[in-house]
Each structure stands twice: as C-alpha cells, then as structure tokens.
Design a protein around this motif. Sequence first.
Motif, PDB file in Angstrom:
ATOM      1  N   ASP A 115       0.820  -1.255   0.034  1.00 37.05           N
ATOM      2  CA  ASP A 115      -0.095   0.138   0.026  1.00 37.05           C
ATOM      3  C   ASP A 115       0.949   1.359  -0.099  1.00 37.05           C
ATOM      4  OD1 ASP A 115       0.898   0.395   2.772  1.00 37.05           O
ATOM      5  OD2 ASP A 115      -0.980  -0.291   3.662  1.00 37.05           O
ATOM      6  N   GLU A 116       0.229   2.499   0.073  1.00 34.38           N
ATOM      7  CA  GLU A 116       1.193   3.629   0.110  1.00 34.38           C
ATOM      8  C   GLU A 116       2.040   3.802   1.255  1.00 34.38           C
ATOM      9  OE1 GLU A 116      -2.927   4.505   1.963  1.00 34.38           O
ATOM     10  OE2 GLU A 116      -2.072   3.463   0.062  1.00 34.38           O
ATOM     11  N   ASN A 117       1.926   3.326   2.160  1.00 36.64           N
ATOM     12  CA  ASN A 117       2.731   3.404   3.348  1.00 36.64           C
ATOM     13  C   ASN A 117       3.574   2.101   3.634  1.00 36.64           C
ATOM     14  OD1 ASN A 117       1.738   5.987   4.133  1.00 36.64           O
ATOM     15  ND2 ASN A 117      -0.212   4.932   4.945  1.00 36.64           N
ATOM     16  N   TYR A 118       3.371   1.286   2.844  1.00 38.51           N
ATOM     17  CA  TYR A 118       4.232  -0.197   3.319  1.00 38.51           C
ATOM     18  C   TYR A 118       3.812  -0.614   4.472  1.00 38.51           C
ATOM     19  CZ  TYR A 118       6.522   0.562  -1.238  1.00 38.51           C
ATOM     20  OH  TYR A 118       6.655   0.612  -2.830  1.00 38.51           O
ATOM     21  N   THR A 119       2.652  -0.598   4.959  1.00 35.55           N
ATOM     22  CA  THR A 119       2.239  -0.878   6.109  1.00 35.55           C
ATOM     23  C   THR A 119       2.825  -2.179   6.445  1.00 35.55           C
ATOM     24  OG1 THR A 119       0.255   0.484   5.829  1.00 35.55           O
ATOM     25  CG2 THR A 119       0.265  -1.402   7.682  1.00 35.55           C
ATOM     26  N   ALA A 120       3.321  -2.391   7.867  1.00 36.69           N
ATOM     27  CA  ALA A 120       3.685  -3.719   8.378  1.00 36.69           C
ATOM     28  C   ALA A 120       2.710  -4.584   9.076  1.00 36.69           C
ATOM     29  CB  ALA A 120       4.906  -3.463   9.387  1.00 36.69           C
ATOM     30  N   ILE A 121       2.449  -5.830   8.878  1.00 37.20           N
ATOM     31  CA  ILE A 121       1.320  -6.586   9.525  1.00 37.20           C
ATOM     32  C   ILE A 121       1.940  -7.810  10.342  1.00 37.20           C
ATOM     33  CG2 ILE A 121      -0.423  -6.147   7.905  1.00 37.20           C
ATOM     34  CD1 ILE A 121       0.115  -9.108   6.510  1.00 37.20           C
ATOM     35  N   ALA A 122       3.257  -7.509  10.945  1.00 31.39           N
ATOM     36  CA  ALA A 122       3.593  -8.396  11.776  1.00 31.39           C
ATOM     37  C   ALA A 122       2.916  -8.930  12.967  1.00 31.39           C
ATOM     38  CB  ALA A 122       5.185  -8.169  12.168  1.00 31.39           C
ATOM     39  N   PRO A 123       2.757 -10.224  13.425  1.00 28.61           N
ATOM     40  CA  PRO A 123       1.853 -10.587  14.581  1.00 28.61           C
ATOM     41  C   PRO A 123       2.256  -9.726  15.634  1.00 28.61           C
ATOM     42  CG  PRO A 123       2.789 -12.763  13.409  1.00 28.61           C
ATOM     43  CD  PRO A 123       3.408 -11.438  12.761  1.00 28.61           C
ATOM     44  N   LYS A 124       3.544  -9.504  15.844  1.00 30.16           N
ATOM     45  CA  LYS A 124       3.940  -8.969  17.216  1.00 30.16           C
ATOM     46  C   LYS A 124       4.977  -7.633  16.858  1.00 30.16           C
ATOM     47  CE  LYS A 124       4.818 -11.616  20.950  1.00 30.16           C
ATOM     48  NZ  LYS A 124       5.154 -12.301  21.777  1.00 30.16           N
ATOM     49  N   ARG A 125       5.134  -6.682  17.577  1.00 25.85           N
ATOM     50  CA  ARG A 125       6.082  -5.724  17.493  1.00 25.85           C
ATOM     51  C   ARG A 125       7.409  -6.067  18.370  1.00 25.85           C
ATOM     52  NH1 ARG A 125       6.471  -1.566  13.624  1.00 25.85           N
ATOM     53  NH2 ARG A 125       7.164   0.003  15.389  1.00 25.85           N
ATOM     54  N   LEU A 126       8.173  -6.913  17.878  1.00 30.31           N
ATOM     55  CA  LEU A 126       9.275  -7.308  18.696  1.00 30.31           C
ATOM     56  C   LEU A 126      10.229  -6.239  18.968  1.00 30.31           C
ATOM     57  CD1 LEU A 126       9.958 -10.771  16.864  1.00 30.31           C
ATOM     58  CD2 LEU A 126       8.446 -10.322  18.453  1.00 30.31           C
ATOM     59  N   GLU A 127      10.918  -6.550  20.271  1.00 29.99           N
ATOM     60  CA  GLU A 127      12.004  -5.625  20.510  1.00 29.99           C
ATOM     61  C   GLU A 127      13.323  -6.259  19.594  1.00 29.99           C
ATOM     62  OE1 GLU A 127      12.820  -4.716  24.778  1.00 29.99           O
ATOM     63  OE2 GLU A 127      10.975  -6.110  25.226  1.00 29.99           O
ATOM     64  N   THR A 128      14.280  -5.314  19.320  1.00 33.23           N
ATOM     65  CA  THR A 128      15.077  -5.672  18.455  1.00 33.23           C
ATOM     66  C   THR A 128      16.451  -5.063  18.673  1.00 33.23           C
ATOM     67  OG1 THR A 128      14.874  -3.677  16.955  1.00 33.23           O
ATOM     68  CG2 THR A 128      13.471  -5.900  16.375  1.00 33.23           C
ATOM     69  N   ALA A 129      17.566  -5.795  18.172  1.00 35.48           N
ATOM     70  CA  ALA A 129      19.005  -5.197  18.212  1.00 35.48           C
ATOM     71  C   ALA A 129      19.662  -5.855  17.446  1.00 35.48           C
ATOM     72  CB  ALA A 129      19.517  -5.711  19.737  1.00 35.48           C
ATOM     73  N   VAL A 130      20.866  -5.098  16.746  1.00 33.94           N
ATOM     74  CA  VAL A 130      21.808  -5.371  15.600  1.00 33.94           C
ATOM     75  C   VAL A 130      23.149  -5.529  16.252  1.00 33.94           C
ATOM     76  CG1 VAL A 130      20.474  -4.745  13.751  1.00 33.94           C
ATOM     77  CG2 VAL A 130      22.031  -3.347  14.887  1.00 33.94           C
ATOM     78  N   ILE A 131      23.963  -6.624  16.067  1.00 34.07           N
ATOM     79  CA  ILE A 131      25.453  -6.785  16.489  1.00 34.07           C
ATOM     80  C   ILE A 131      25.988  -6.681  15.255  1.00 34.07           C
ATOM     81  CG2 ILE A 131      27.021  -8.250  17.565  1.00 34.07           C
ATOM     82  CD1 ILE A 131      24.770  -9.357  19.384  1.00 34.07           C
ATOM     83  N   TYR A 132      27.194  -5.770  15.212  1.00 31.78           N
ATOM     84  CA  TYR A 132      28.115  -5.762  14.025  1.00 31.78           C
ATOM     85  C   TYR A 132      29.290  -6.287  14.621  1.00 31.78           C
ATOM     86  CZ  TYR A 132      24.224  -3.566  11.720  1.00 31.78           C
ATOM     87  OH  TYR A 132      22.864  -3.095  11.158  1.00 31.78           O
TER      88      TYR A 132
END
Length: 220
Positions: A115-132
């Motif tokens: 859609d125009e906003n590329y709406t997200a429909i994931a079941p849960k809004r998970l907490e996230t982190a990235v490790i580089y």
Amino acid sequence: MAKEIYIINGGNRKDKNTDKMCKSFAKGVEEAGGKARIIYLYDVDFKGCRSCFACKLLGGKNYGKCAYPDGLKEILEKVSLADGIVFASPVYFGDVSGVMKMFLERLVFPYILYDENYTAIAPKRLETAVIYTMNVNEKDFETYIGKDDLGPLGFFELWIEKVYQKPKRICAFNTYQFSDYNKYFSKVWDEKDKRKHKEEVFPKDLERAYEAGKAMASFV
C-alpha cells in the motif's frame, strides 16, 4: 512469563568474534530470567526470497507469512511468536553477510503490504537489536560505513524498524581476525594493535552485548 529472545547469527565462524558477542548477549538474557535461542544461519539449509508471492495472495493460506518449505520455515514461525530478535553479523564490504540478507528477505517481506505506506502486519512488534563485528576501527566505520542512514546498514535497520522496533546497535570494532597473523597475507592490519584491542577493548564489547541482553529480557 519469561521473555523468549532469538539471536540470529549471520557469521560462519563459531566461537569467534560474532559468535562470542551472540553468546554474551544470550548470557545477559538468561541471567535476567529470559530464554535465549541462538540460530546459526550457516547451519540452516535455505535461500532468499523466491518471489512466489504466496505471502501476498489474497485469501491464500500463507497470506502474511513465508510459504517456502525449506529449513527456514519453522524458524520464521518461531521467531514470529518470540518477544525479541537480535540480528548479528560480521560486516562484509560495508554490509551484513549474504545469509543475513537472505534471512531478512524471508522474515520481513511477507509482513510488508503493497500500500502507499508499506504498512507492516507482523503478529508482534518485537524488541530488536543488531550486533556488528568488523575489522575496521570505530573512526573509519563512522566515516565510511555507519554515517549514512541510507547506506547498506541503514537500509537493513530501516526495514527492521518498519516491521518491528528501532534496533539497538552494538558494535565490536577492530576485531582480531586470524588466530595467527603470520600465516596470512594481511599487511593492512597491525597485528600488535589488533591484539591489544582484543585484550583491552573486546571484553568491553562483550560486556555491552551482555547488558543489552539483560535489558531486552527485562520487564521494566
């Protein structure tokens, strides 16, 4: 109920820099009362998105989720029900590893609506982190790799935030790459400097990963 955190390791070398950061994060999760699951992508038989569009088929049984029946399918289903997810990868050519890119395609694309906003429909809004983890020092990273939100890592994190939450970034710079630098052609790196950094700074990187794990698993 304990939080369940999935740590996705996009590096191939076990018990090396990226893996040690993952394990330190996992230790923090578990000591805070959570459950940590480390997934080694190089051990999973899978490929990237095949553009079958089953996840976009209106009325289809796989609408909003990846349908391809390979080694990643069950992992994606488990991750979708978790409380947090960590994306850990060595930095190659200023970007995450190839297997991590494939994982992100398979994880995120089914949850993005056209859609125009590329709406997200994931079941849960998970907490996230990235490790580089990376060979370059912090100054070079900020100058050439990490400064641009529209660069490869910026786009990687943008889609994580779009579907879930803005990821906490944890970096390990100037990593010690070889067990014996004398065996490899590596004139660009100063082995003594690398060794000193490994002994003095990398333990602090591990501690930051540990504290981030504790924070993610906390209910505060």
